[in-house]
Design an enzyme around this catalytic site. Structure first.
Site, mmCIF file in Angstrom:
data_model
loop_
_atom_site.group_PDB
_atom_site.id
_atom_site.type_symbol
_atom_site.label_atom_id
_atom_site.label_comp_id
_atom_site.label_asym_id
_atom_site.label_seq_id
_atom_site.Cartn_x
_atom_site.Cartn_y
_atom_site.Cartn_z
ATOM 1 N N GLN A 124 0.790 -1.178 -0.096
ATOM 2 C CA GLN A 124 -0.019 0.046 0.034
ATOM 3 C C GLN A 124 0.749 1.402 -0.025
ATOM 4 O O GLN A 124 0.262 2.283 -0.273
ATOM 5 C CB GLN A 124 -0.895 -0.094 1.452
ATOM 6 C CG GLN A 124 -1.768 -1.266 1.329
ATOM 7 C CD GLN A 124 -2.563 -1.204 2.774
ATOM 8 O OE1 GLN A 124 -3.564 -0.656 3.115
ATOM 9 N NE2 GLN A 124 -2.000 -1.990 3.723
ATOM 10 N N HIS A 175 -1.566 1.320 -4.164
ATOM 11 C CA HIS A 175 -1.851 2.749 -4.026
ATOM 12 C C HIS A 175 -0.968 3.604 -4.675
ATOM 13 O O HIS A 175 -1.121 4.921 -4.382
ATOM 14 C CB HIS A 175 -1.975 3.146 -2.344
ATOM 15 C CG HIS A 175 -3.015 2.334 -1.748
ATOM 16 N ND1 HIS A 175 -3.074 2.240 -0.345
ATOM 17 C CD2 HIS A 175 -4.228 1.580 -2.301
ATOM 18 C CE1 HIS A 175 -4.393 1.537 -0.050
ATOM 19 N NE2 HIS A 175 -4.845 1.351 -1.279
ATOM 20 N N ASP A 191 6.206 4.809 -1.414
ATOM 21 C CA ASP A 191 7.653 4.730 -1.323
ATOM 22 C C ASP A 191 8.275 3.767 -2.132
ATOM 23 O O ASP A 191 7.529 2.854 -2.584
ATOM 24 C CB ASP A 191 8.289 4.849 0.123
ATOM 25 C CG ASP A 191 8.075 3.544 0.755
ATOM 26 O OD1 ASP A 191 8.513 2.635 0.153
ATOM 27 O OD2 ASP A 191 7.605 3.570 1.997
#
Ligand code: BJW
Length: 255
Positions: free
Chosen positions: A99, A117, A102
């Site tokens: 999710q 995401h 980064d």
């Protein structure tokens, strides 16, 4: 184990990760006391409506986070490294569904990865839908590198009310896996929070939560281990690689 989740006769593993795995790398979580949602309102920065109303504010929120994510002192921690080692050494397929926006899993060496995401280091054009690597700030003065439209670039992230990415591939993996691990996520956001139920409905597939503390959905997992990801994830991976699925289940049953 039964042959559920076999890829080339080897058991496959699906690992869901959330903000908690990157906390010890220096990136904030969302819902902890010192998390991002303690400082920003979701409806101001993480919805399509917020972007339509005030794009500069939303771009500013993500520009600040992007600068943080590329800072020299933000690096993969031992949890990211352990998962990359698991992918390299496990005989079956290992898929990380993160999710997180980064790039710490990639930087640790993970290759089989879905960013459900989105990705902070990419920009998407709202005019042509092109997605482009982007490490600098995004502003309304930028033109799309593909179609040339001005002011149409947005962060390539999934806001509330938008469809997460890679869901078909994720569903196939959940339907075929022999082990489901959830690491560093609070279990507040759907559809990710529902993956454990999807796997449990198949029956006979171990589900394990590795988190700092019991998450919102902790009781849905058969096994759990609690502590900082940088400690419990490498230990869990060691057990999996030395003892297989059964050893990992036994090790994690220390609720
Ligand atoms: C440590 C640690 C350490 C700390 N070691 N651990 C009612 C029912 C079902 C769904 C809905 C509903 N009402 C609305 C919805 C839909 C909505 C939703 O889920 N809302 C909820 C609030 C209820 N979901 C959506 O809108 C999603 N889209 C969607 O549903 O599309 C329609 C659809 C329909 C049918 C099927 C499929 C789809 C989109 C969700 C987009 C989420 N976007 C965000 C922001 C964008 C990216 C960004 O800016 O970064 O994504 S929100 C934010 O939350 C971010 C995260 O990825 C996400 C999850 O957070 P995460 O990772 O769990 O972080 P935390 O902070 O919550 O938890 C951290 C955990 O780590 C904690 O447990 C700590 O204890 C732990 N921890 N330190 C180990 N050192």
């Amino acid at each position: 184990m039964a042959d559920a989740g076999a890829t080339n006769d080897q058991p496959s593993i699906v690992i869901l990760t959330g903000a908690g795995i990157s906390k010890e790398s220096g990136l904030a979580t969302f819902r902890d006391a010192d998390g991002i949602w303690a400082r920003y309102r979701i409806e101001d920065v993480a919805t399509p409506e917020a972007y339509a109303r005030d794009p500069e504010r939303v771009l500013g929120f993500y520009n600040a986070r992007r600068r943080g994510a590329v800072a020299d002192d933000v690096r993969p921690n031992p949890a990211h490294v352990a998962l990359a080692r698991l992918e390299a050494e496990w005989p079956g397929e290992v898929l990380i569904v993160t999710q997180n926006i980064d790039d710490l899993h990639e930087r640790a060496g993970s290759k089989n990865l879905i960013h459900m995401h989105g990705e902070l280091l990419k920009a998407r054009c709202t005019a042509c839908a092109g997605v482009h690597p982007w490490r600098a700030d995004i502003t309304l003065d930028h033109a799309c590198p593909a179609c040339g439209s001005l002011g149409t670039l947005r962060p390539h992230v999934v806001w509330f009310g938008e469809m997460p990415l890679g869901l078909d591939e994720i569903e196939d993996a959940l339907t075929g896996c022999a082990l489901f691990l959830s690491i560093g996520t609070s279990g507040n956001v759907y559809p990710a929070a529902g993956f454990v139920q999807h796997v449990r409905m198949r029956g006979g597939v171990p589900t394990v939560e590795l988190n700092l503390e019991p998450s919102e959905g902790a009781t849905l997992f058969e096994h759990a281990r609690y502590g900082p990801a940088s400690e419990i994830v490498p230990a869990f991976v060691d057990d999996l690689l030395s003892g297989g699925l059964a050893a990992a289940g036994a090790r994690a049953s220390l609720r």
